[in-house]
Scaffold this motif. Structure first.
Motif, PDB file in Angstrom:
ATOM      1  N   GLU A 180       8.553 -86.255 123.606  1.00 19.71           N
ATOM      2  CA  GLU A 180       9.361 -87.456 123.382  1.00 19.71           C
ATOM      3  C   GLU A 180      10.001 -87.426 121.998  1.00 19.71           C
ATOM      4  O   GLU A 180      11.205 -87.638 121.851  1.00 19.71           O
ATOM      5  CB  GLU A 180       8.502 -88.720 123.532  1.00 19.71           C
ATOM      6  CG  GLU A 180       9.281 -89.998 123.376  1.00 19.71           C
ATOM      7  CD  GLU A 180       8.399 -91.220 123.542  1.00 19.71           C
ATOM      8  OE1 GLU A 180       8.463 -92.106 122.678  1.00 19.71           O
ATOM      9  OE2 GLU A 180       7.648 -91.278 124.533  1.00 19.71           O
ATOM     10  N   ASN A 181       9.173 -87.197 120.966  1.00 22.91           N
ATOM     11  CA  ASN A 181       9.693 -87.159 119.599  1.00 22.91           C
ATOM     12  C   ASN A 181       9.190 -85.939 118.831  1.00 22.91           C
ATOM     13  O   ASN A 181       9.207 -85.903 117.606  1.00 22.91           O
ATOM     14  CB  ASN A 181       9.367 -88.453 118.846  1.00 22.91           C
ATOM     15  CG  ASN A 181       7.891 -88.776 118.878  1.00 22.91           C
ATOM     16  OD1 ASN A 181       7.064 -87.935 119.198  1.00 22.91           O
ATOM     17  ND2 ASN A 181       7.563 -90.008 118.547  1.00 22.91           N
ATOM     18  N   GLY A 182       8.732 -84.954 119.561  1.00 17.46           N
ATOM     19  CA  GLY A 182       8.236 -83.702 119.007  1.00 17.46           C
ATOM     20  C   GLY A 182       7.441 -82.988 120.084  1.00 17.46           C
ATOM     21  O   GLY A 182       7.377 -83.455 121.228  1.00 17.46           O
ATOM     22  N   LEU A 183       6.847 -81.871 119.719  1.00 20.88           N
ATOM     23  CA  LEU A 183       6.040 -81.112 120.664  1.00 20.88           C
ATOM     24  C   LEU A 183       4.638 -80.906 120.093  1.00 20.88           C
ATOM     25  O   LEU A 183       4.485 -80.637 118.904  1.00 20.88           O
ATOM     26  CB  LEU A 183       6.693 -79.768 120.975  1.00 20.88           C
ATOM     27  CG  LEU A 183       8.069 -79.839 121.647  1.00 20.88           C
ATOM     28  CD1 LEU A 183       8.676 -78.451 121.793  1.00 20.88           C
ATOM     29  CD2 LEU A 183       7.984 -80.527 122.999  1.00 20.88           C
ATOM     30  N   VAL A 184       3.638 -81.034 120.960  1.00 20.03           N
ATOM     31  CA  VAL A 184       2.236 -80.878 120.567  1.00 20.03           C
ATOM     32  C   VAL A 184       1.622 -79.794 121.442  1.00 20.03           C
ATOM     33  O   VAL A 184       1.543 -79.950 122.669  1.00 20.03           O
ATOM     34  CB  VAL A 184       1.446 -82.198 120.734  1.00 20.03           C
ATOM     35  CG1 VAL A 184       0.001 -82.014 120.315  1.00 20.03           C
ATOM     36  CG2 VAL A 184       2.104 -83.328 119.946  1.00 20.03           C
TER      37      VAL A 184
END
Length: 183
Positions: free
Chosen positions: A128-132
């Motif tokens: 959504e607002n980055g990657l994990v």
């Protein structure tokens, strides 16, 4: 974070991978170096880590052994970091654990696409607002994706900045605290 200072710029290098933090085991920079080694873009990437600590020589030796283009830069002032966040293709945090990771929020405020490991208190919502990433391979795959897919990188960066403006904006937070204290 002050989003009026930590803001995006027009120019982002396609080869610069950035991390900021103490050169200690908690930050797990050896994992970051190994991720670069596994990347499809390995030969083109320049890894910059800004920070100081006891693992400096260990990290330099590992990078040399694995053929990673690593530049370690001593601590910089708060305002000097802005240029680095604005220039990076990807900001990466491979920490084993974190409290409130201000450097990640600063990068997000600059709309820098961010990739992190899973840690408690991580402000990133995956995809959504980055990657994990959950492991070395997933982190490598995500790094490759961020480098390949400029549209996705840009979208994640915009969403990351929006999150910082809405939830981590120092001016808004100070106003709320003053309101609470004056009750």
């Amino acid at each position: 974070v002050d989003p009026d200072k930590f803001k995006p710029s027009q120019f982002r290098r396609s080869d610069l991978i950035l991390s900021v933090g103490r050169l200690e085991s908690q930050k797990n920079y050896s994992l970051l170096i190994k991720i670069i080694t596994l990347s499809d873009f390995r030969s083109k990437l320049k890894l910059v880590i800004i920070g100081e600590g006891s693992h400096k020589q260990l990290l330099l030796k590992l990078a040399k052994k694995l053929g990673v283009n690593l530049n370690l830069i001593n601590n910089l002032s708060h305002t000097e970091l802005i240029h680095w966040y604005q220039s990076a293709a990807v900001f990466v945090s491979t920490s084993d654990y974190e409290g409130h990771q201000k450097t990640l929020l600063e990068a997000m405020s600059c709309a820098c696409p961010s990739l992190t490991t899973k840690f408690s208190g991580n402000p990133i919502t995956n995809q959504e607002n980055g990657l994990v990433g959950n492991n070395k391979q997933e982190l490598t795959d995500y790094l490759n994706l961020l480098i390949k897919n400029k549209k996705l990188s840009q979208s994640l960066g915009v969403n990351a900045r929006r999150l910082v403006i809405n939830q981590y904006n120092i001016k808004k937070l100070i106003k709320k605290e003053i309101q609470l204290l004056s009750l």
